[in-house]
Design an enzyme around this catalytic site. Structure first.
Site, PDB file in Angstrom:
ATOM      1  CG  ASP A  27      -1.954  -1.118   1.187  1.00 34.58           C
ATOM      2  OD1 ASP A  27      -1.986  -1.869   0.202  1.00 34.58           O
ATOM      3  OD2 ASP A  27      -2.698  -1.265   2.177  1.00 34.58           O
ATOM      4  CE  LYS A 137      -3.616  -4.459   0.662  1.00 33.14           C
ATOM      5  NZ  LYS A 137      -4.433  -3.767   1.664  1.00 33.14           N
ATOM      6  CB  CYS A 170      -2.532  -3.323   5.010  1.00 27.64           C
ATOM      7  SG  CYS A 170      -4.162  -2.541   4.809  1.00 27.64           S
TER       8      CYS A 170
END
Length: 228
Positions: A27, A137, A170
């Site tokens: 991310d 995702k 995450c």
């Protein structure tokens, strides 16, 4: 431990097979790491997050130079937010990006974490290269609802080096799932950053080195990769 490159880590050194090792970049997107992105727009101090960009870059370059796979996880949603589950899903209420998009709509331009927008794109400093792999995702773990597992199986990967954000959300969620699926997870502690107080970072590092994998630093990792 396993044969291969010996990496100094906590709680003990780990041997890794570079031909079966991938770096999971979690991310590293404009929403979380760039000026004008979602976090910055709602008043979060992203200075500490930006400090991990350079360690991430050095880890990626060093791993790529040894022929290791680089896999980018990209958080985001489709335009209709269908995968969020809506109000019938707890994720609708607890998902950080979803909550921010609702609570700070006056500060955010539309839906900032929709695929195809600037916020959902990777930061300029860490753009994927031609042979890198991008896994989209829509939930916290990179394994949930994605083809990450199939990709790792196809590439015969067993060792996963984790960098990116956020350490306690995450990154840790994906790392835990990796451990449950019998991968060898390695967290690079100075190439990840948490959301929340410092103890969130410390807790994840403790959890990983005690229960779920190994913890190293960018210096240790790159030093090992530079050995013949």
């Amino acid at each position: 431990m396993k044969k291969g490159l010996l990496l100094q880590a906590d709680p003990e050194p780990i041997g890794i097979d570079l031909q079966r090792t991938a770096t999971i970049v979690v991310d590293m997107q404009n929403a979380f790491c760039s000026r004008g992105g979602m976090f910055d727009s709602i008043g979060m101090d992203i200075t500490p997050i930006r400090e991990v960009i350079e360690p991430c870059r050095r880890v990626i370059d060093a791993m790529r130079s040894r022929g290791c796979k680089i896999i980018y996880l990209q958080m985001g949603f489709d335009e209709d937010l269908h995968a969020s589950g809506g109000p019938n899903s707890p994720y609708w209420y607890k998902g950080t990006a979803l909550r921010m998009m609702r609570e700070h709509s006056e500060l955010l331009d539309g839906k900032p974490l929709v695929f195809g927008t600037r916020d959902a794109d990777f930061i300029p400093e860490l753009k994927p290269k031609k042979d890198d792999i991008v896994i989209r995702k829509q939930r916290i773990s990179g394994f949930y609802g994605t083809n990450l597992g199939q990709t790792l199986f196809t590439c015969d990967i067993r060792y996963l080096v984790f960098i990116g954000v956020a350490t306690n959300v995450c990154v840790e969620s994906t790392l835990r799932d990796a451990f449950f699926l019998d991968y060898f997870p390695i967290l690079v502690s100075d190439a990840v950053h948490q959301v929340g107080p410092d103890f969130c970072q410390e807790a994840t590092i403790y959890n990983v080195k005690t229960y779920f994998g190994w913890v190293t630093t960018a210096k240790r990792l790159i030093g090992a990769l530079q050995q013949p």
